[in-house]
Design a protein around this motif. Structure first.
Motif, mmCIF file in Angstrom:
data_model
loop_
_atom_site.group_PDB
_atom_site.id
_atom_site.type_symbol
_atom_site.label_atom_id
_atom_site.label_comp_id
_atom_site.label_asym_id
_atom_site.label_seq_id
_atom_site.Cartn_x
_atom_site.Cartn_y
_atom_site.Cartn_z
ATOM 1 N N LEU A 1 52.901 47.033 41.868
ATOM 2 C CA LEU A 1 52.020 45.919 42.155
ATOM 3 C C LEU A 1 51.242 46.188 43.435
ATOM 4 O O LEU A 1 51.630 47.060 44.234
ATOM 5 C CB LEU A 1 52.808 44.607 42.296
ATOM 6 N N GLY B 1 47.076 33.044 44.485
ATOM 7 C CA GLY B 1 47.232 34.436 44.084
ATOM 8 C C GLY B 1 48.557 35.022 44.478
ATOM 9 O O GLY B 1 48.773 36.221 44.311
ATOM 10 N N THR C 1 46.805 45.529 34.752
ATOM 11 C CA THR C 1 46.752 44.125 34.327
ATOM 12 C C THR C 1 47.246 43.922 32.905
ATOM 13 O O THR C 1 47.576 42.797 32.523
ATOM 14 C CB THR C 1 45.312 43.609 34.441
ATOM 15 N N SER D 1 49.326 41.194 42.850
ATOM 16 C CA SER D 1 48.744 41.377 41.521
ATOM 17 C C SER D 1 49.281 42.658 40.915
ATOM 18 O O SER D 1 49.761 43.557 41.634
ATOM 19 C CB SER D 1 47.218 41.429 41.605
ATOM 20 N N GLU E 1 48.711 37.828 48.784
ATOM 21 C CA GLU E 1 48.337 37.835 47.378
ATOM 22 C C GLU E 1 49.016 39.022 46.724
ATOM 23 O O GLU E 1 49.144 40.085 47.326
ATOM 24 C CB GLU E 1 46.814 37.970 47.206
ATOM 25 N N VAL F 1 52.598 36.080 40.186
ATOM 26 C CA VAL F 1 52.203 36.948 39.075
ATOM 27 C C VAL F 1 53.081 36.619 37.885
ATOM 28 O O VAL F 1 54.318 36.631 37.996
ATOM 29 C CB VAL F 1 52.350 38.441 39.444
#
Length: 870
Positions: free
Chosen positions: A595, A617, A578, A574, A572, A620
């Motif tokens: 990230l 996930g 954000t 992310s 995953e 991105v």
């Protein structure tokens, strides 16, 4: 004079005779002009005396002195002088030819044209084969003019042909020679006859013959590729033959003679191309019209007779004479010839492409090439004559003569596929992903089947489900459109070689299969560079910090970053921030993005799931949320296919897939008038970074897990905290581990607000200012400081095992318990331990000098805060 003659007749005194003749000759010359006739008579007596004694060189000198100024008299004397030089010992050929030219020039002055031609022609034999270019041009040019003056234009043309190759002359002289030659040809009425013109020069060594048998070409660019390279690609698609069969023609069921197997084969209705190099050595331009091949087509019954005549001519070393009548009256209905007009500029070399298309079956011979110079003179060049001159001097057996390349067996018409890839650009940016279409058309009545395709660079071109091609039949008026995907993997000049194999449906066909060769050359320009740095987080084994650096490599285009996807053993990814969205990547700019990478839990049945299957996930979105575009599924074709190719080409580390992760960055070009020469297309760009290692420098990694904040009533008892250490072995060897906890001056310490410096012998204590951390109240702190006045009291000790030993298998994880006792409130760093490891490598694995064997690592910081309970 009389005394000299008397001495000579009496043979009394040679020296006295010569002295008397010389004295008399000089005395006559002084009495000019009355004494010229006497001097001539005396000179002739003197010359005869010298000839009698074989003194021809001295006699020639006397002839020259009595030549005088009168043209006819001078011409005769100079001609006689030339003969004296010829009879000298050794012969003085250069002076012989020079005096002949002087004599001919004097004959011309007195209108004795025939005598002038006679002397000049004798001089030609002297200059032939020498490098005296200027005097040879002078002699041939004037002889040609004099023949034309007498009306003998045929002879004049012969001599003018010798001066056409006058590259050493000035431009004006070259124009004069060519103008006179064309004029004499017109006067001779030879406008339609074939002449052995030396102009222009035909380079026979560069002759190239291009024809199609079972091999066909989609474009002229494919013809220029080496045959050995095409054969290497065709080995996988052409069916293998039995060992005893070495020629592709042997797959036929009909018996074939050895001569027929060794001959070239062409198809009725398919052109044979011959590239002929014409060179203009002059400083003036030469117009050529009606340039075409000279060919002959025989029926197969006439083949033996033709071969016999050719063999006879080879044995006798005779040239094949092509007469005008033979060329003009030959039946050309059995083949079609191309007709080319061109102009050869001064000093230029031009490659002329000529074709012949047979219309009937039989034996086709390409004899030579013909052309028309300046619209009036037809010239020809005989390929076979040149070849026979070379082969006659070599009696050893040759593999294949040049004549064999010009002889073809014409068979009946066969189906032929024509292929073209639409919208394939000549210039692209690295990373571009484009959808293309391959169109195949069959212009024949017979169908083709069992198609197979081979591509030199699958990294750049993907043909999708190639196995479905075998089930397709291509017929006339039903073209096939096959989807292709193109990905510009790396910048540079890329050559794409494509081979398409197909079989002929007609069972009675002479050939069973054919191949279509396609070639494209592309220029891939640099666009985006992306790099990744992965750092493991000490606090956990499942999370990693990823730094992505993106830079533009072009100053002409802008790019919009759209998506970053991770592939590997279930990851995953992310954004740490954000709210961060990468800006528009302007030309020659760069940015950095951070990230978080997290390892997913393997779902049930994970053994059957590919290591490259992305988990939920794993993508991105980096473009603005209001752009209306969704994420792309990189597990689908063609992205997944191209990514598999990138994994094969990019360098793979020694770790397995579980210790690596792949990234795919997807972006788009922003439409602009950049002037880069790359056509705009609303396509994606994908950059692939494969085998990015997540391992640290040590093969052993670990993480301590437990509570971070505890409330405890110290008035009742001390605080006992249980922890858990997870260790992971990322190597391919068995690891022997030992975890040692330390209760020394490196043991757990208290963090407080106090800036006071405590004594250095106080174990587990030092002061660090933590303004933003949890603070201990002043009364409690005072109590702690007072209670620690004694060195025997420690605020924290390891209460579990002080040393733990274990064995850890490759790529496996193990957990061990830890326990610590805390005696007073505060914030403590539990890094006072060390991990020692030793790898037991197999004997046949790895390099003993470079692979790690053992090491000792200090503990990672782990902070725990203990507060007094209310």
């Amino acid at each position: 004079e009389m005394m000299g003659v008397t001495y000579f007749m009496l043979n009394h005194s040679r020296k006295e005779a010569e002295y008397c003749m010389e004295n008399a000759f000089n005395t006559y010359l002084k009495n000019v002009p009355a004494g010229h006739q006497n001097a001539t008579r005396c000179g002739l007596w003197w010359i005869e005396m010298l000839k009698a004694r074989d003194q021809y060189k001295e006699a020639a000198s006397v002839y020259f002195h009595i030549s005088g100024e009168e043209s006819l008299h001078s011409a005769v004397m100079l001609e006689q002088a030339s003969y004296c030089y010829l009879y000298s010992k050794p012969p003085m050929l250069r002076k012989y030819g020079f005096h002949l030219v002087l004599s001919g020039n004097q004959y011309k002055k007195c209108d004795q044209i025939k005598h002038a031609i006679r002397t000049y022609q004798r001089a030609i034999s002297v200059f032939k084969g020498t490098t005296w270019s200027y005097i040879k041009d002078h002699v041939h040019f004037h002889v040609g003019q004099w023949y034309a003056f007498l009306g003998l234009y045929d002879a004049a043309v012969v001599h003018m042909l010798e001066v056409l190759m006058c590259a050493h002359q000035s431009k004006t002289t070259q124009e004069l020679f060519l103008k006179n030659f064309l004029h004499f040809v017109q006067k001779a009425g030879k406008a339609c006859e074939v002449l052995k013109l030396p102009l222009p020069i035909i380079n026979a060594s560069s002759l190239k013959v291009v024809f199609e048998d079972h091999r066909t070409y989609a474009s002229p660019a494919a013809i220029g590729v080496r045959e050995s390279l095409w054969r290497s690609f065709e080995e996988e698609v052409i069916p293998s033959l039995p060992t005893a069969r070495t020629n592709w023609l042997e797959v036929q069921s009909k018996p074939i003679s050895r001569k027929r197997k060794e001959s070239n084969v062409c198809i009725v209705g398919e052109a044979i191309q011959v590239d002929v190099e014409f060179k203009n050595p002059l400083q003036i331009s030469i117009p050529l019209t009606n340039v075409s091949l000279i060919c002959e087509l025989f029926e197969r019954s006439d083949e033996a007779q033709t071969d016999a005549s050719t063999s006879s001519e080879l044995q006798n070393n005779e040239h094949i004479n092509l007469t005008a009548e033979r060329l003009m009256n030959f039946d050309k209905s059995s083949f079609a010839l191309s007709d080319v007009d061109c102009t050869l500029e001064s000093g230029s070399t031009t490659m002329v492409k000529l074709t012949v298309t047979p219309r009937e079956e039989g034996i086709l011979n390409i004899v030579g090439v013909k052309w028309r110079l300046s619209g009036s003179v037809v010239g020809c060049y005989n390929f076979l004559t040149t070849t026979m001159k070379k082969t006659a001097t070599r009696k050893k057996k040759q593999k294949r003569s040049f004549t064999d390349n010009l002889k073809f067996e014409v068979i009946k018409s066969l189906p032929k596929l024509e292929g073209l890839i639409h919208t394939l650009p000549e210039k692209v940016y690295a990373g571009e992903l484009r959808h293309l279409t391959l169109e195949l058309s069959n212009m024949s009545e017979a169908a083709v089947k069992n198609l197979k395709m081979k591509i030199s660079h699958p990294r750049f071109l993907n043909i999708g489900k190639a196995e479905h091609l075998k089930d397709i039949v291509v017929r006339k008026d039903s073209p096939l459109s096959w989807p292709l995907w193109f990905h510009a993997a790396v910048p540079g000049n890329i050559s794409l070689y494509i081979v398409l194999y197909y079989e002929i449906e007609d069972a009675e066909s002479f050939m069973k299969y054919r191949t279509l060769r396609m070639f494209y050359n592309l220029e891939v320009l640099p666009a985006i560079d992306v790099s990744f740095q992965i750092s493991p987080l000490p606090s956990t084994l499942q999370k990693f910090l990823v730094r992505m650096d993106v830079a533009s490599r072009t100053s002409l285009e802008d790019f919009q970053i759209h998506q970053l996807s991770s592939l590997g053993s279930q990851w995953e990814i992310s954004l740490i921030d954000t709210l961060f969205h990468p800006p528009l990547l302007m030309s020659a700019q760069a940015f950095t993005c951070f990230l978080m990478l997290k390892r997913c839990e393997k779902p049930k049945g994970s053994d059957e799931v590919s290591s490259l299957t992305p988990c939920i996930g794993g993508d991105v979105k980096l473009s603005p949320n209001d752009d209306g575009e969704s994420l792309y599924d990189i597990s689908l074709s063609p992205l997944s296919d191209f990514h598999n190719c990138e994994r094969l080409h990019q360098e793979k580390p020694s770790q397995g897939d579980s210790d690596t992760v792949d990234f795919v960055l997807i972006s788009r070009r922003v439409h602009s008038e950049s002037g880069s020469g790359v056509s705009y297309s609303p396509c994606l760009l994908s950059n692939h970074a494969c085998h990015c290692s997540i391992s640290s420098s040590s093969p052993i990694s670990w993480a301590v897990e437990g509570p971070r904040e505890i409330h405890h009533n110290f008035s009742a008892s001390f605080c006992e905290v249980s922890l858990r250490m997870t260790l992971y072995n990322s190597s391919d060897a068995v690891a022997s581990l030992r975890v040692n906890t330390l209760d020394s001056n490196q043991s757990g310490f208290l963090l407080s607000d106090s800036s006071a410096v405590l004594p250095t012998n106080q174990e587990g204590w030092y002061n660090v200012s933590l303004e933003s951390e949890i603070k201990v109240t002043s009364d409690v702190r005072g109590t702690i400081l007072n209670s620690l006045s004694s060195e025997s009291i420690r605020p924290i000790i390891w209460s579990g095992s002080s040393s733990t030993k274990l064995q850890l298998e490759p790529s496996s994880t193990v957990q061990i318990p830890l326990q610590v006792c805390i005696f007073c409130p505060g914030t403590y760093d539990l890094s006072n331990y060390v991990v020692q490891w030793n790898l037991q490598w197999p004997i046949d694995q790895g390099n003993e000098e470079t692979r790690p064997n053992s090491g000792t690592c200090p503990g990672y910081p782990y902070y725990i805060t203990v507060l007094p309970s209310s």
